[in-house]
Motif scaffolding. Structure first.
Motif, PDB file in Angstrom:
ATOM      1  N   ALA A  43       0.821  81.318  63.805  1.00 46.26           N
ATOM      2  CA  ALA A  43       1.912  81.226  62.711  1.00 46.26           C
ATOM      3  C   ALA A  43       2.914  80.652  63.244  1.00 46.26           C
ATOM      4  CB  ALA A  43       1.856  82.603  61.953  1.00 46.26           C
ATOM      5  N   VAL A  45       6.534  79.952  62.726  1.00 50.30           N
ATOM      6  CA  VAL A  45       7.852  80.546  61.824  1.00 50.30           C
ATOM      7  C   VAL A  45       9.354  79.601  62.311  1.00 50.30           C
ATOM      8  CG1 VAL A  45       9.289  82.324  61.202  1.00 50.30           C
ATOM      9  CG2 VAL A  45       6.865  82.842  61.713  1.00 50.30           C
ATOM     10  N   LEU A 168       8.532  90.744  59.520  1.00 52.07           N
ATOM     11  CA  LEU A 168       8.397  89.994  60.563  1.00 52.07           C
ATOM     12  C   LEU A 168       9.478  90.609  61.840  1.00 52.07           C
ATOM     13  CD1 LEU A 168       7.051  88.030  63.013  1.00 52.07           C
ATOM     14  CD2 LEU A 168       8.686  86.252  61.801  1.00 52.07           C
ATOM     15  N   LEU A 190       4.486  92.379  61.079  1.00 53.46           N
ATOM     16  CA  LEU A 190       4.054  91.308  61.957  1.00 53.46           C
ATOM     17  C   LEU A 190       5.196  91.177  63.268  1.00 53.46           C
ATOM     18  CD1 LEU A 190       3.285  89.846  59.002  1.00 53.46           C
ATOM     19  CD2 LEU A 190       1.956  88.609  60.634  1.00 53.46           C
ATOM     20  N   ASN A 192       6.816  88.802  66.584  1.00 53.47           N
ATOM     21  CA  ASN A 192       7.027  87.638  67.289  1.00 53.47           C
ATOM     22  C   ASN A 192       6.566  87.974  68.620  1.00 53.47           C
ATOM     23  OD1 ASN A 192       7.869  85.323  68.535  1.00 53.47           O
ATOM     24  ND2 ASN A 192       9.661  85.905  69.149  1.00 53.47           N
ATOM     25  N   SER A 221      -4.696  86.001  67.881  1.00 52.80           N
ATOM     26  CA  SER A 221      -3.444  85.309  67.203  1.00 52.80           C
ATOM     27  C   SER A 221      -2.251  85.448  67.929  1.00 52.80           C
ATOM     28  CB  SER A 221      -3.439  86.151  65.758  1.00 52.80           C
ATOM     29  OG  SER A 221      -3.251  87.477  65.993  1.00 52.80           O
ATOM     30  N   VAL A 223       2.244  84.785  67.005  1.00 51.85           N
ATOM     31  CA  VAL A 223       3.416  84.153  65.899  1.00 51.85           C
ATOM     32  C   VAL A 223       4.576  83.821  67.161  1.00 51.85           C
ATOM     33  CG1 VAL A 223       5.142  85.142  64.404  1.00 51.85           C
ATOM     34  CG2 VAL A 223       2.978  86.287  64.465  1.00 51.85           C
ATOM     35  N   LEU A 255       2.531  83.116  57.593  1.00 52.91           N
ATOM     36  CA  LEU A 255       2.224  84.593  57.870  1.00 52.91           C
ATOM     37  C   LEU A 255       1.325  85.328  56.839  1.00 52.91           C
ATOM     38  CD1 LEU A 255       5.897  85.319  59.252  1.00 52.91           C
ATOM     39  CD2 LEU A 255       4.195  85.158  60.526  1.00 52.91           C
TER      40      LEU A 255
END
Length: 271
Positions: A43, A45, A168, A190, A192, A221, A223, A255
């Motif tokens: 993901a 961001v 997040l 979630l 980082n 996964s 972020v 996300l």
């Protein structure tokens, strides 16, 4: 002659019947192979939308879906949120929060600070959510002081929960209380794992993409956070170059689509 034709037909029919189970298995097998090929989830961001920042048009042209973190109460807050929503991207509130060190003017209007009452914190979070169209979640802008404060984060997250949003944790401090408080309140969290552009050079951003690749060798996964603003065009260019090569083994997701990683994962230190 007729007997030979009948035998041939019978053999052909038996062969076809024997092939049916193999054909029936081939579709799931292919699907399983594709799933196993399967792809890790990343993901992306991008923070600091909302103020007409450098790199905004370039980010909006990325060839994959990503998550647009928009600061409230800024000149292009609604414009950037609407553009992201139209693209099919996730929009989240990029909530200004007090850092341990930093200038107050860096925060922007409506910031959450540790000297505010619970009622004022709730009022500011409600106003921020109302100001960012299509928001489905929230993350912290700065916030190393606030995200280490249980009282303040409990007030923030109670509003986040009421709106059915996720949070997040940008992980601007190792003292974050978010894993504890989100679990207590039942707010999806979630975290980082990689900052792409905390140093504003192409070489550093490319090196951080390498950190991402390494992380995905042992994790399903990840972020990653980048920014518009001073590094915006550089980050967009590195991502645009890296994404096609990563797509062989990686699915880029919003996300809201991501399987939640463990709240306890720490941000990766720079090598």
């Amino acid at each position: 002659m007729q007997h030979k034709k009948s035998s041939a037909c019978l053999i052909g029919l038996l062969s076809a019947l024997l092939l049916i189970p193999q054909m029936a298995l081939s579709a799931p097998a292919a699907a399983n192979e594709q799933q196993a090929k399967g792809h890790r989830q990343v993901a992306i961001v991008i923070d600091d939308f909302g103020n007409g920042m450098t790199g905004t048009p370039e980010m909006m042209q990325l060839p994959v879906r990503f998550t647009v973190a928009v600061m409230p109460f800024m000149p292009t807050t609604k414009q950037d949120a609407e553009a992201a929503f139209k693209r099919g991207d996730d929009v989240i509130v990029h909530m200004p929060m007090e850092p341990v060190r930093g200038k107050p003017e860096w925060l922007g209007p409506g910031a959450i600070t540790t000297d505010l009452s619970d009622a004022e914190i709730r009022k500011r979070v409600e106003a921020a959510i109302a100001d960012v169209p299509h928001a489905v979640g929230m993350n912290n802008h700065m916030g190393s002081k606030v995200t280490a404060d249980e009282r303040v984060m409990r007030a923030v997250l109670s509003v986040v929960k009421e709106h059915g949003m996720f949070f997040l944790d940008s992980r601007t401090t190792f003292k974050t209380v978010l894993p504890k408080v989100t679990e207590e309140l039942g707010v999806p969290l979630l975290s980082n794992q990689v900052f792409l552009d905390d140093v504003y050079t192409t070489n550093h951003i490319a090196k951080q993409v390498g950190v991402l690749r390494k992380y995905l060798e042992t994790n399903d996964s990840c972020v990653i956070i980048g920014h518009v603003g001073p590094p915006g065009k550089l980050t967009a260019a590195v991502l645009k170059d890296a994404i096609p090569r990563l797509q062989a083994t990686t699915d880029f997701v919003k996300l809201s689509e991501m399987v939640l990683p463990s709240a306890e994962k720490d941000i990766i230190p720079h090598p």
